[in-house]
Design a protein around this motif. Structure first.
Motif, short mmCIF file in Angstrom:
data_model
loop_
_atom_site.label_atom_id
_atom_site.label_comp_id
_atom_site.label_asym_id
_atom_site.label_seq_id
_atom_site.Cartn_x
_atom_site.Cartn_y
_atom_site.Cartn_z
N VAL A 117 0.83 -1.21 0.00
CA VAL A 117 0.00 0.00 0.00
C VAL A 117 0.86 1.26 0.00
N ARG A 118 2.02 1.21 0.61
CA ARG A 118 2.90 2.38 0.63
C ARG A 118 3.25 2.82 -0.79
N VAL A 119 3.54 1.86 -1.66
CA VAL A 119 3.85 2.18 -3.05
C VAL A 119 2.65 2.85 -3.71
N TRP A 120 1.46 2.35 -3.44
CA TRP A 120 0.25 2.96 -3.99
C TRP A 120 0.11 4.41 -3.52
N HIS A 121 0.33 4.66 -2.24
CA HIS A 121 0.27 6.03 -1.71
C HIS A 121 1.24 6.93 -2.47
N ASP A 122 2.46 6.45 -2.70
CA ASP A 122 3.47 7.24 -3.40
C ASP A 122 3.03 7.57 -4.82
N ILE A 123 2.44 6.59 -5.50
CA ILE A 123 2.03 6.79 -6.89
C ILE A 123 0.87 7.77 -7.00
N VAL A 124 -0.16 7.54 -6.22
CA VAL A 124 -1.39 8.32 -6.37
C VAL A 124 -1.25 9.75 -5.86
N ALA A 125 -0.26 10.00 -5.03
CA ALA A 125 -0.10 11.33 -4.44
C ALA A 125 0.17 12.41 -5.48
N ASP A 126 0.85 12.06 -6.57
CA ASP A 126 1.24 13.07 -7.55
C ASP A 126 0.06 13.63 -8.34
#
Length: 235
Positions: A117-126
């Protein structure tokens, strides 16, 4: 209701997807185009109906052979007013930024490509408004971090329910799963993917809360017609 045509592209050719078994995909045969070149198929789809969105599965990127960086620019020339959704197997923030560098592109992130989920947070934040989450399933198995499926607050405004083993199968959509996810999605727009056979299937998924559907085989087999598309778009 949004009907979004799908182009699965491998080694520069549009292929016919069957049950998510990517090694078995073969070049597509369709009355919409005389070749398997993606831009040619896009022209055929444009002649059929003025679709507002198109979904591209970059299978080279998804399978780790390297993203096809020519796809979005080439298709944007043919479909300048169409939003291009592209899944290229994006599993990192850097890869996501590379896709989003094309202003016409909307990034689709498949849960099968996410380690956590951390990777997903990083991706969607932009760019959350330009990022679509695909919740990927094979049979009864969710492919991705379980926490992402369990917690709808992690989902963006647009979510695809992708049932891979029903893609190109003629088996019909997984209506029960779609209804469950739509019931948990709140105001988010939920799109069905996998198994859509005809107009009747579109009516079924709409009745359980789908905002739209990703469709390929039914368009090429002319089971969903230009008349159907015009009527559905007017709803």
């Amino acid at each position: 209701m949004d009907i979004i045509p799908v182009l699965d592209v491998a080694h520069g050719q549009v292929v016919h997807a069957v049950e998510g078994k990517r090694s078995a995909y073969r070049p597509i045969e369709t009355p919409l185009a005389k070749s398997t070149e993606p831009a040619e198929l896009a022209r055929g789809l444009r002649a059929l109906f003025p679709f507002r969105k198109i979904y591209i599965a970059d299978l080279d990127g998804i399978e780790g052979r390297g993203r096809n960086t020519r796809l979005v620019p080439a298709l944007s020339q043919v479909l300048p007013h169409t939003e291009i959704w592209i899944d290229a197997g994006t599993g990192s923030r850097g890869a996501a930024r590379a896709v989003l560098a094309a202003p016409i592109a909307t990034l689709v992130v498949g849960s099968e490509s996410l380690e956590n989920v951390r990777v997903w947070h990083d991706i969607v934040a932009d760019a959350p408004s330009r990022t679509v989450l695909s919740l990927d399933f094979r049979g009864n198995e969710f492919m991705g971090p379980e926490a992402l499926f369990d917690d709808p607050t992690l989902w963006p405004a647009r979510v695809i329910v992708m049932t891979l083993d029903r893609v190109g199968s003629g088996g019909g959509p997984d209506v029960a799963r779609l209804q469950d996810i739509a019931s948990r999605a709140g105001s988010r727009r939920v799109y069905a993917a996998g198994g859509i056979r005809d107009r009747a299937d579109l009516d079924r998924i709409r009745a359980v809360g789908a905002a739209g559907a990703l469709v390929a085989s039914a368009l090429h087999a002319q089971k969903i017609t230009a008349g159907d598309l015009k009527e559905i778009a007017g709803r």
